[in-house]
Design a protein around this motif. Structure first.
Motif, PDB file in Angstrom:
ATOM      1  N   GLN B 100     -59.751  33.164  21.124  1.00  0.00           N
ATOM      2  CA  GLN B 100     -59.245  34.497  21.514  1.00  0.00           C
ATOM      3  C   GLN B 100     -58.071  34.968  20.685  1.00  0.00           C
ATOM      4  OE1 GLN B 100     -56.834  34.651  25.319  1.00  0.00           O
ATOM      5  NE2 GLN B 100     -58.300  33.090  25.860  1.00  0.00           N
ATOM      6  N   LEU B 101     -57.281  34.072  20.148  1.00  0.00           N
ATOM      7  CA  LEU B 101     -56.170  34.528  19.307  1.00  0.00           C
ATOM      8  C   LEU B 101     -56.713  35.226  18.052  1.00  0.00           C
ATOM      9  CD1 LEU B 101     -53.177  34.760  18.775  1.00  0.00           C
ATOM     10  CD2 LEU B 101     -53.233  32.540  17.648  1.00  0.00           C
ATOM     11  N   LEU B 102     -57.727  34.600  17.433  1.00  0.00           N
ATOM     12  CA  LEU B 102     -58.332  35.195  16.234  1.00  0.00           C
ATOM     13  C   LEU B 102     -58.937  36.563  16.561  1.00  0.00           C
ATOM     14  CD1 LEU B 102     -60.186  32.186  14.555  1.00  0.00           C
ATOM     15  CD2 LEU B 102     -58.140  33.364  13.739  1.00  0.00           C
ATOM     16  N   LEU B 103     -59.671  36.618  17.679  1.00  0.00           N
ATOM     17  CA  LEU B 103     -60.311  37.883  18.068  1.00  0.00           C
ATOM     18  C   LEU B 103     -59.270  38.960  18.337  1.00  0.00           C
ATOM     19  CD1 LEU B 103     -63.117  36.597  20.455  1.00  0.00           C
ATOM     20  CD2 LEU B 103     -63.384  37.612  18.192  1.00  0.00           C
ATOM     21  N   THR B 104     -58.198  38.545  19.011  1.00  0.00           N
ATOM     22  CA  THR B 104     -57.142  39.507  19.329  1.00  0.00           C
ATOM     23  C   THR B 104     -56.519  40.061  18.054  1.00  0.00           C
ATOM     24  OG1 THR B 104     -56.685  38.296  21.349  1.00  0.00           O
ATOM     25  CG2 THR B 104     -54.998  39.807  20.602  1.00  0.00           C
ATOM     26  N   ILE B 105     -56.247  39.177  17.101  1.00  0.00           N
ATOM     27  CA  ILE B 105     -55.642  39.641  15.852  1.00  0.00           C
ATOM     28  C   ILE B 105     -56.604  40.594  15.122  1.00  0.00           C
ATOM     29  CG2 ILE B 105     -54.828  38.927  13.577  1.00  0.00           C
ATOM     30  CD1 ILE B 105     -53.840  36.337  14.879  1.00  0.00           C
ATOM     31  N   VAL B 107     -59.038  42.546  16.361  1.00  0.00           N
ATOM     32  CA  VAL B 107     -59.232  43.844  17.009  1.00  0.00           C
ATOM     33  C   VAL B 107     -57.932  44.644  17.000  1.00  0.00           C
ATOM     34  CG1 VAL B 107     -58.783  43.199  19.405  1.00  0.00           C
ATOM     35  CG2 VAL B 107     -60.488  44.920  18.905  1.00  0.00           C
ATOM     36  N   ALA B 108     -56.797  43.948  17.109  1.00  0.00           N
ATOM     37  CA  ALA B 108     -55.511  44.651  17.076  1.00  0.00           C
ATOM     38  C   ALA B 108     -55.255  45.237  15.693  1.00  0.00           C
ATOM     39  CB  ALA B 108     -54.384  43.701  17.464  1.00  0.00           C
ATOM     40  N   GLY B 197     -58.066  50.244  21.424  1.00  0.00           N
ATOM     41  CA  GLY B 197     -58.158  51.651  21.016  1.00  0.00           C
ATOM     42  C   GLY B 197     -57.157  52.484  21.790  1.00  0.00           C
ATOM     43  N   MET B 198     -57.110  52.240  23.087  1.00  0.00           N
ATOM     44  CA  MET B 198     -56.178  52.984  23.933  1.00  0.00           C
ATOM     45  C   MET B 198     -54.729  52.733  23.498  1.00  0.00           C
ATOM     46  SD  MET B 198     -55.328  52.407  27.922  1.00  0.00           S
ATOM     47  CE  MET B 198     -54.299  51.009  27.571  1.00  0.00           C
ATOM     48  N   VAL B 199     -54.377  51.451  23.331  1.00  0.00           N
ATOM     49  CA  VAL B 199     -52.997  51.127  22.963  1.00  0.00           C
ATOM     50  C   VAL B 199     -52.628  51.793  21.631  1.00  0.00           C
ATOM     51  CG1 VAL B 199     -51.432  49.266  22.294  1.00  0.00           C
ATOM     52  CG2 VAL B 199     -52.961  48.971  24.237  1.00  0.00           C
ATOM     53  N   SER B 200     -53.592  51.815  20.687  1.00  0.00           N
ATOM     54  CA  SER B 200     -53.241  52.339  19.363  1.00  0.00           C
ATOM     55  C   SER B 200     -53.015  53.843  19.379  1.00  0.00           C
ATOM     56  CB  SER B 200     -54.316  51.971  18.336  1.00  0.00           C
ATOM     57  OG  SER B 200     -55.527  52.573  18.687  1.00  0.00           O
ATOM     58  N   THR B 201     -53.485  54.547  20.431  1.00  0.00           N
ATOM     59  CA  THR B 201     -53.197  55.985  20.458  1.00  0.00           C
ATOM     60  C   THR B 201     -51.815  56.272  21.040  1.00  0.00           C
ATOM     61  OG1 THR B 201     -54.234  56.230  22.623  1.00  0.00           O
ATOM     62  CG2 THR B 201     -55.608  56.662  20.709  1.00  0.00           C
ATOM     63  N   PHE B 202     -51.187  55.246  21.620  1.00  0.00           N
ATOM     64  CA  PHE B 202     -49.856  55.495  22.178  1.00  0.00           C
ATOM     65  C   PHE B 202     -48.784  55.436  21.114  1.00  0.00           C
ATOM     66  CE2 PHE B 202     -51.989  54.669  26.179  1.00  0.00           C
ATOM     67  CZ  PHE B 202     -51.433  55.668  26.945  1.00  0.00           C
ATOM     68  N   THR B 203     -48.948  54.545  20.155  1.00  0.00           N
ATOM     69  CA  THR B 203     -48.048  54.568  19.021  1.00  0.00           C
ATOM     70  C   THR B 203     -48.908  54.627  17.783  1.00  0.00           C
ATOM     71  OG1 THR B 203     -46.600  53.257  17.655  1.00  0.00           O
ATOM     72  CG2 THR B 203     -47.848  52.063  19.336  1.00  0.00           C
ATOM     73  N   GLY B 207     -48.483  48.854  12.695  1.00  0.00           N
ATOM     74  CA  GLY B 207     -47.886  47.539  12.922  1.00  0.00           C
ATOM     75  C   GLY B 207     -47.443  47.363  14.367  1.00  0.00           C
ATOM     76  N   LEU B 208     -46.836  48.425  14.884  1.00  0.00           N
ATOM     77  CA  LEU B 208     -46.308  48.371  16.240  1.00  0.00           C
ATOM     78  C   LEU B 208     -47.427  48.190  17.261  1.00  0.00           C
ATOM     79  CD1 LEU B 208     -43.414  48.604  17.239  1.00  0.00           C
ATOM     80  CD2 LEU B 208     -43.864  51.000  17.784  1.00  0.00           C
ATOM     81  N   SER B 209     -48.496  48.951  17.114  1.00  0.00           N
ATOM     82  CA  SER B 209     -49.560  48.861  18.105  1.00  0.00           C
ATOM     83  C   SER B 209     -50.267  47.512  17.994  1.00  0.00           C
ATOM     84  CB  SER B 209     -50.542  50.022  17.953  1.00  0.00           C
ATOM     85  OG  SER B 209     -51.368  49.846  16.847  1.00  0.00           O
ATOM     86  N   ALA B 210     -50.436  47.009  16.764  1.00  0.00           N
ATOM     87  CA  ALA B 210     -51.080  45.697  16.606  1.00  0.00           C
ATOM     88  C   ALA B 210     -50.254  44.621  17.296  1.00  0.00           C
ATOM     89  CB  ALA B 210     -51.254  45.373  15.122  1.00  0.00           C
ATOM     90  N   THR B 211     -48.935  44.651  17.049  1.00  0.00           N
ATOM     91  CA  THR B 211     -48.066  43.671  17.683  1.00  0.00           C
ATOM     92  C   THR B 211     -48.132  43.811  19.201  1.00  0.00           C
ATOM     93  OG1 THR B 211     -46.626  44.166  15.829  1.00  0.00           O
ATOM     94  CG2 THR B 211     -45.775  42.652  17.483  1.00  0.00           C
TER      95      THR B 211
END
Lengths: 304, 306
Positions: B100-105, B107-108, B197-203, B207-211
């Motif tokens: 899941q860490l790899l997948l998270t990185i 997709v983020a 996708g949702m998180v990335s529309t907030f910022t 870099g910030l949204s990925a983190t």
């Protein structure tokens, strides 16, 4: 048959009425849309693209209703927004091509038209550079290219000369003129500089607080005023002597620089001016009709 | 200022109108899907943006290749003996769970490319002035990101499965576990795509949204795991199940385990038994997909006033 027609178009937001029973026709050719910020231009564009449903009234774009034929209209309409909208890390060729595909062109046609259109707007050399490094003039050209790449029948240009230096502005106006008059794409162009619209627009539509203030052919607005400007050649003070002579004959005369402006109410007065010049033994350089500028027209409109 | 010339005479000036057939919005949507999918793997983007997606895709393959190698070496190895050897990988769905860490990185890193870039540069307005509807635009891109995430899970799973059934292993057991894991991976891919996708529309700062995404998913995963550990020790299964809902990975694991009677990827998780818990996990997974998608749609529409 015009490209856009609205009848009693009203759009209300929760607190503001952005368009107030606007009835306007945009004919083929180049139409200048004038209005201060907040006059309702953006709302009108959204309605025309079928992105906003009007509260009441009817709209027709290219003979279709945006409320029901939105996708079909957006296929045949190009839009160049006022603000920046170009991704910095993509080059113009790829970007414009992608936008052409998004407008429904097949890939081969999209590629061909992209290179054509980039040549037309004068971005041939720089098209493979990322757009982040473009000057304002180049960015405006790229924005214009994406608006016409799918061969629309109507293109909406929002302040295309914004932020351009005088030379780039002239070139942009020339491009708009070419698109409207040679490419056969109808253009609706907004600008807050009336002088610009005077040069390229066949028609002018003035919108204020969501209402139509005035719509007419540019030539009607800038019609002759009935005044003439007389330029004479002679010793210093020649213009003042002529002015005095005309005043003595009971004409309305006022100085304008080193020329004499005369209000002409009767064609025979032109003969009188000529005779007065001859009598004073001055050289008559020219008698020129004075035309209204759009600027004057709107100043008068505002006073009224 | 003369009358507009007819559209036929413009050939002289070098402007050629488009006379062919325009494509339907559905065909355009397919083009957009293809482009978005390619962008997920850095294709058609700058050289350095290819590094991360391909590195992760390659890393995702490593455990499958190692397992396949061992299976080929030993010729015969049941899922149970694999589990004894590799603990966590007692089931196919353990694969995405433990990576899941790899997948998270992954997709983020890729979600902002599809959902935040156009908002940041306001290019979205140009899309809105084109035939595809605003909803279609977002959903097509969501489908592309889901496909990308699903692909990097499904490819190694398929390799593992192919090697397993070509050896003398119990075919039925493997097929069932494999298919269950594929369903789970699809649901997981959907939740991860919608959420990031949702998180990335907030910022709109990539870099910030990925983190942000990585931190949220990793912290919630850690919290869920520890609550599940405590619940397991105290024998309170219900607490463990409810805690699992707080993280997409554990929620989908619960769903797969309950619906398809699969063992869970972790010893500390207990298998939900009964229709009630199955419905619970179906509802939770549905919520993980639908809620972020609706917010993503609303954010994209709002951010793009002309």
């Amino acid at each position: 048959m015009g490209v856009v027609g609205t009848r009693d178009l009203t759009v209300e937001y929760p607190r503001v009425r952005a368009l107030d029973s606007l009835t306007v026709d945009i004919p083929e050719g180049v139409t200048g849309v004038v209005g201060v910020n907040g006059a309702g231009k953006s709302t009108l564009i959204k309605v025309l693209l079928g992105l906003l449903r009007p509260t009441s009234g009817s709209v027709e774009v290219l003979g279709m209703n945006p409320a029901t034929d939105g996708p079909r209209i957006r296929e045949l309409v190009g839009y160049m927004p006022e603000h920046d909208c170009l991704p910095a890390d993509v080059n113009a060729a790829e970007f414009v091509m992608h936008m052409a595909v998004m407008s429904g062109l097949p890939h081969a046609a999209a590629r061909e038209r992209t290179s054509d259109v980039l040549r037309h707007v004068g971005l041939a050399e720089e098209r493979h550079r990322p757009m982040g490094g473009y000057s304002t003039g180049m960015r405006q050209r790229a924005k214009l290219a994406q608006a016409i790449v799918h061969d629309p029948r109507l293109v909406l240009l929002d302040e295309p000369t914004n932020g351009l230096d005088p030379r780039a502005r002239d070139e942009m106006l020339e491009l708009v003129d070419t698109i409207g008059h040679s490419f056969g794409i109808s253009v609706a162009v907004t600008s807050h500089l009336l002088g610009e619209l005077e040069r390229i627009a066949d028609h002018v539509v003035v919108i204020d607080s969501g209402r139509l203030l005035r719509a007419s052919a540019t030539s009607d607005l800038t019609d002759v005023t009935g005044d003439v400007l007389v330029e004479v050649l002679g010793p210093a003070g020649a213009d003042q002597r002529l002015g005095q002579a005309l005043l003595d004959q009971g004409m309305t005369v006022w100085p304008q620089g080193d020329k004499v402006a005369v209000r002409v109410t009767d064609p025979s007065q032109l003969d009188a001016i000529r005779d007065a010049v001859v009598d004073l033994d001055l050289g008559l350089v020219r008698i020129q009709e004075v035309r209204h500028t759009l600027e004057e027209v709107f100043t008068q409109e505002a006073v009224r | 200022m003369t009358a507009t010339p007819a559209r036929g005479v413009i050939h002289d000036l070098g402007y050629r109108p488009f006379t062919g057939r325009r494509r339907t919005p559905a065909q355009t949507a397919v083009s957009l899907y293809g482009t978005a999918l390619r962008h997920c793997f850095g294709l058609g983007r700058a050289g350095k943006s290819k590094v991360l997606p391909w590195l992760i895709s390659a890393l995702m393959l490593v455990p499958a290749l190692v397992l396949a190698g061992i299976i080929i070496q030993l010729k015969k190895m049941s899922l149970q003996s694999q589990a004894d050897l590799f603990g966590p990988l007692s089931t196919y769905f353990g694969y995405p769970y433990w990576t899941q860490l790899l997948l998270t990185i992954f997709v983020a890193g890729q979600a902002p490319v599809l959902f935040a870039r156009d908002l940041r540069y306001r290019t979205i307005v140009l899309y809105y002035a084109r035939p595809l509807s605003r909803t279609t635009l977002v959903l097509v891109r969501l489908a592309a990101l889901t496909t990308a995430v699903f692909a990097i899970i499904a490819v190694p799973l398929t390799i593992w499965y192919a090697v397993a059934i070509s050896s003398d292993l119990p075919r039925g057991q493997h097929t069932k576990a494999y298919l269950a894991a594929l369903v789970g991976s699809l649901v997981l891919a959907l939740t991860l795509s919608a959420l990031t996708g949702m998180v990335s529309t907030f910022t709109t700062r990539t870099g910030l949204s990925a983190t942000g995404v990585i931190i949220v998913l990793m912290i919630s995963s850690g919290v869920v795991t520890s609550i599940q550990g405590i619940a397991h020790d105290q024998g309170r299964d219900a607490v463990g199940h409810v805690a699992a809902a707080a993280n997409p990975f554990s929620a989908v694991a619960g769903l797969v385990s309950g619906l398809f009677h699969q063992p869970l990827p972790s010893d500390e998780m207990t298998r939900p038994v009964g229709v009630g818990w199955n419905l619970f996990f179906v509802a939770v997974c549905l919520a993980w997909v639908v809620v972020p998608t609706l917010i993503l749609l609303a954010r994209t529409r709002k951010a793009a006033s002309l």
